[in-house]
Write a protein that holds these residues in place. Structure first.
Motif, short mmCIF file in Angstrom:
data_model
loop_
_atom_site.label_atom_id
_atom_site.label_comp_id
_atom_site.label_asym_id
_atom_site.label_seq_id
_atom_site.Cartn_x
_atom_site.Cartn_y
_atom_site.Cartn_z
N UNK A 66 0.86 -1.20 0.00
CA UNK A 66 0.00 0.00 0.00
C UNK A 66 0.89 1.24 0.00
N UNK A 67 0.86 1.98 -1.08
CA UNK A 67 1.63 3.22 -1.19
C UNK A 67 0.63 4.37 -1.11
N UNK A 68 0.28 4.75 0.10
CA UNK A 68 -0.79 5.73 0.34
C UNK A 68 -0.28 6.86 1.22
N UNK A 69 -0.63 8.10 0.85
CA UNK A 69 -0.16 9.27 1.61
C UNK A 69 -1.01 9.51 2.86
N UNK A 70 -2.25 9.07 2.84
CA UNK A 70 -3.12 9.23 4.00
C UNK A 70 -2.89 8.07 4.96
N UNK A 71 -2.25 8.36 6.09
CA UNK A 71 -1.86 7.32 7.03
C UNK A 71 -3.07 6.58 7.59
N UNK A 72 -4.14 7.30 7.93
CA UNK A 72 -5.33 6.67 8.49
C UNK A 72 -6.01 5.77 7.47
N UNK A 73 -6.09 6.24 6.25
CA UNK A 73 -6.68 5.44 5.17
C UNK A 73 -5.89 4.15 4.96
N UNK A 74 -4.56 4.26 5.02
CA UNK A 74 -3.71 3.09 4.84
C UNK A 74 -3.91 2.08 5.95
N UNK A 75 -4.01 2.57 7.21
CA UNK A 75 -4.20 1.66 8.34
C UNK A 75 -5.55 0.96 8.27
N UNK A 76 -6.60 1.71 7.92
CA UNK A 76 -7.94 1.11 7.82
C UNK A 76 -7.99 0.03 6.75
N UNK A 77 -7.38 0.31 5.61
CA UNK A 77 -7.40 -0.66 4.50
C UNK A 77 -6.56 -1.88 4.86
N UNK A 96 8.68 2.67 -1.52
CA UNK A 96 8.12 1.53 -2.27
C UNK A 96 9.19 0.88 -3.15
N UNK A 97 9.96 1.71 -3.87
CA UNK A 97 10.96 1.17 -4.78
C UNK A 97 12.14 0.57 -4.04
N UNK A 98 12.37 1.03 -2.79
CA UNK A 98 13.45 0.46 -1.99
C UNK A 98 13.14 -0.97 -1.57
N UNK A 99 11.86 -1.34 -1.58
CA UNK A 99 11.46 -2.69 -1.18
C UNK A 99 11.59 -3.71 -2.30
N UNK A 148 -1.19 5.58 -4.65
CA UNK A 148 -1.86 6.87 -4.84
C UNK A 148 -1.42 7.48 -6.15
N UNK A 149 -2.34 8.17 -6.79
CA UNK A 149 -2.00 8.83 -8.05
C UNK A 149 -1.03 9.99 -7.85
N UNK A 150 -1.11 10.62 -6.68
CA UNK A 150 -0.24 11.77 -6.39
C UNK A 150 0.55 11.50 -5.11
N UNK A 151 1.86 11.36 -5.27
CA UNK A 151 2.77 11.19 -4.15
C UNK A 151 3.66 12.41 -4.04
N UNK A 152 4.28 12.57 -2.89
CA UNK A 152 5.10 13.77 -2.67
C UNK A 152 6.35 13.77 -3.54
N UNK A 153 6.95 12.64 -3.77
CA UNK A 153 8.23 12.58 -4.49
C UNK A 153 8.14 12.11 -5.93
N UNK A 154 6.96 11.67 -6.37
CA UNK A 154 6.83 11.14 -7.72
C UNK A 154 5.36 10.92 -8.03
N UNK A 155 5.00 10.94 -9.29
CA UNK A 155 3.62 10.63 -9.64
C UNK A 155 3.37 9.14 -9.44
N UNK A 156 2.13 8.78 -9.14
CA UNK A 156 1.79 7.37 -8.96
C UNK A 156 2.04 6.56 -10.22
N UNK A 157 1.78 7.17 -11.37
CA UNK A 157 2.00 6.47 -12.64
C UNK A 157 3.48 6.13 -12.83
N UNK A 158 4.36 7.09 -12.53
CA UNK A 158 5.80 6.85 -12.67
C UNK A 158 6.27 5.81 -11.68
N UNK A 159 5.73 5.85 -10.46
CA UNK A 159 6.11 4.86 -9.45
C UNK A 159 5.71 3.45 -9.91
#
Length: 483
Positions: A14-25, A44-47, A59-70
């Motif tokens: 799960x590559x999600x910027x919303x911490x609560x959303x990630x925990x719930x899912x 994510x890529x380090x894993x 997520x489609x929008x991440x702080x360091x890269x677009x979701x599509x590029x990731x």
């Protein structure tokens, strides 16, 4: 469907910027899957190098890269991971780019409802399994067609025969494959014995594809080195909670292959307790998953493979006698390559043509001296060793040049060099005729020993006909049971 593929539940990243959303899912999915949570593309890529992932939800929008590029970068490193992109869905071009660049499986619109995500995951993982099986079947079909093409282009002066992926010209293998073809028309369990590398699985596949089950699936399971509980699960399946780590229901091979064939390799390593369950399945077709109190029935043909004579294990008390007799509805023993040296040239040329084509090289044949050396070598690793030798030789040889003796591996060349030379009589006693006969007898015995009693091979090594060697064996009263 190997043990490694089914030993642990699917891993969801799960590559999600919303911490609560990630925990719930993660909490909702953790009952069936192993979940890993990160919040950035870099994490994510380090894993990638340390954690094989079955599914990535990004997520489609991440702080360091677009979701599509990731997802694109993840695709290049773990191409079989299923990719989901999630977002608000306000930009239609966002999904179009992701579909084209990252080959996403599905766009998940936020907010993420665990029930809908679970349904999408289940469908995606089922699709991946079906795709894997389709690739395997396509590979088998392609290999079968290529094998036919190579056989058609083989040496016209050396008649060859074929049984699925097996090539041969020896009478011994002809008899084996004719027996296998007759066995294929029945539903009898089959026990195949042979040394490592003789082609036991190829023979089993040939039996399946010549049977009325050919349109159904063929699955293989190696029984060696697999813990008894895991092997039980692999074959019969389990229900969620049946043992520690059983987080979801699992369909066993006997259920998945209903109507088809299951190959059990290294059957000699199966635990005694599991042997009893296999015996019951062979007798009744009953399948009872671990953790279940219900049974169902499956119509599966069992082909067991071993490189250890099971009758010896039965005598030692390490294998159930009743299971042994049940498995050997029909028993087939594949002779080692050293006992059918006439197949060496055919197989060597087949492999050389095959590897030359795959490496984009021009095939120029195999030199006479190289073939002679190959035919003198006993090949303890059988056909697999010959295949590896030819692969290495073709890879190192320049395109368009024949395979010569000096290109063979040191192991094979040194074996020829180290062959014991025949002692030459000193002539101190006896007539010339007596000394000549003693030398001739010694050479015949030595050749028979080198060839493990195989008279055809010994005759070729001595430069005699098969009849000529037989006459000398009779003349000198040589014991042909030489090992």
């Amino acid at each position: 469907m190997t043990a490694n593929q089914r030993a642990v539940p699917a891993t969801i990243l799960l590559v999600l910027t919303d911490e609560q959303e990630a925990r719930n899912l993660s909490w909702a999915l953790s009952t069936q899957y192993e979940c890993i949570i990160v919040s950035s593309a870099a994490e994510a890529l380090a894993l990638v190098g340390t954690h094989p992932v079955d599914v990535i939800i990004c997520d489609a929008r991440l702080e360091d890269m677009s979701g599509t590029q990731c997802l694109f970068d993840f695709r290049t490193r773990q191409p079989y991971a299923i990719r989901f992109l999630c977002g608000l869905g306000t930009d239609s071009s966002e999904f179009a780019d992701a579909l084209h660049v990252a080959a996403v499986y599905e766009y998940l619109r936020k907010p993420l409802f665990p029930e809908l995500v679970t349904l999408s995951l289940k469908r995606a993982l089922e699709y991946r399994e079906i795709s894997r099986e389709h690739r395997q079947l396509t590979h088998d079909l392609s290999r079968h067609q290529k094998s036919k093409a190579v056989a058609a282009a083989s040496n016209p002066n050396q008649p060859s025969l074929q049984f699925d992926g097996l090539f041969f010209c020896s009478q011994a293998m002809h008899k084996i494959c004719e027996l296998a073809k007759r066995a294929a028309t029945t539903d009898l369990p089959i026990l195949i014995y042979g040394e490592t590398g003789t082609g036991k699985e190829l023979l089993a596949r040939g039996i399946h594809y010549h049977s009325h089950r050919r349109e159904q699936i063929f699955l293989a399971q190696n029984c060696g080195g697999v813990p008894a509980e895991l092997l039980q699960s692999e074959l019969f399946g389990h229900h969620r909670g049946a043992y520690t780590g059983a987080l979801s229901d699992r369909l066993g091979l006997f259920s998945a292959a209903d109507g088809g064939t299951v190959l059990l390799d290294e059957i000699e390593d199966m635990s005694v307790s599991l042997q009893a369950n296999l015996l019951r399945f062979l007798q009744s077709g009953e399948v009872k998953p671990l953790g279940s109190d219900k049974t169902h029935y499956s119509d599966v043909r069992i082909i067991a493979v071993t490189n250890v004579p099971l009758d010896q294990l039965v005598e030692q008390g390490n294998f159930r006698q009743d299971l042994y007799y049940r498995l050997k509805g029909l028993e087939i023993s594949i002779p080692p390559l050293r006992d059918r040296p006439e197949d060496i040239q055919l197989l060597a040329e087949h492999f050389a043509k095959q590897f030359s084509t795959s490496l984009g090289k021009s095939y120029a044949g195999i030199g006479h001296e190289a073939l002679n050396i190959l035919q003198q070598y006993p090949f303890p690793g059988n056909v697999r060793e010959l295949e590896n030798e030819i692969r290495r030789t073709v890879a190192l040889a320049p395109s368009g040049q024949p395979i010569t003796a000096d290109r063979l591996s040191d192991t094979i060349i040194n074996y020829r060099i180290k062959e014991p030379k025949q002692p030459i009589p000193t002539g101190e006693s006896g007539t010339l005729k007596e000394l000549t006969e003693n030398l001739e007898r010694s050479m015949v015995i030595s050749a028979l020993k080198r060839c493990h009693g195989n008279q055809s091979r010994a005759a070729e090594a001595l430069g005699l006909s098969r009849v000529g060697l037989a006459n000398k064996i009779k003349r000198y009263a040589i014991d042909i049971e030489i090992s």
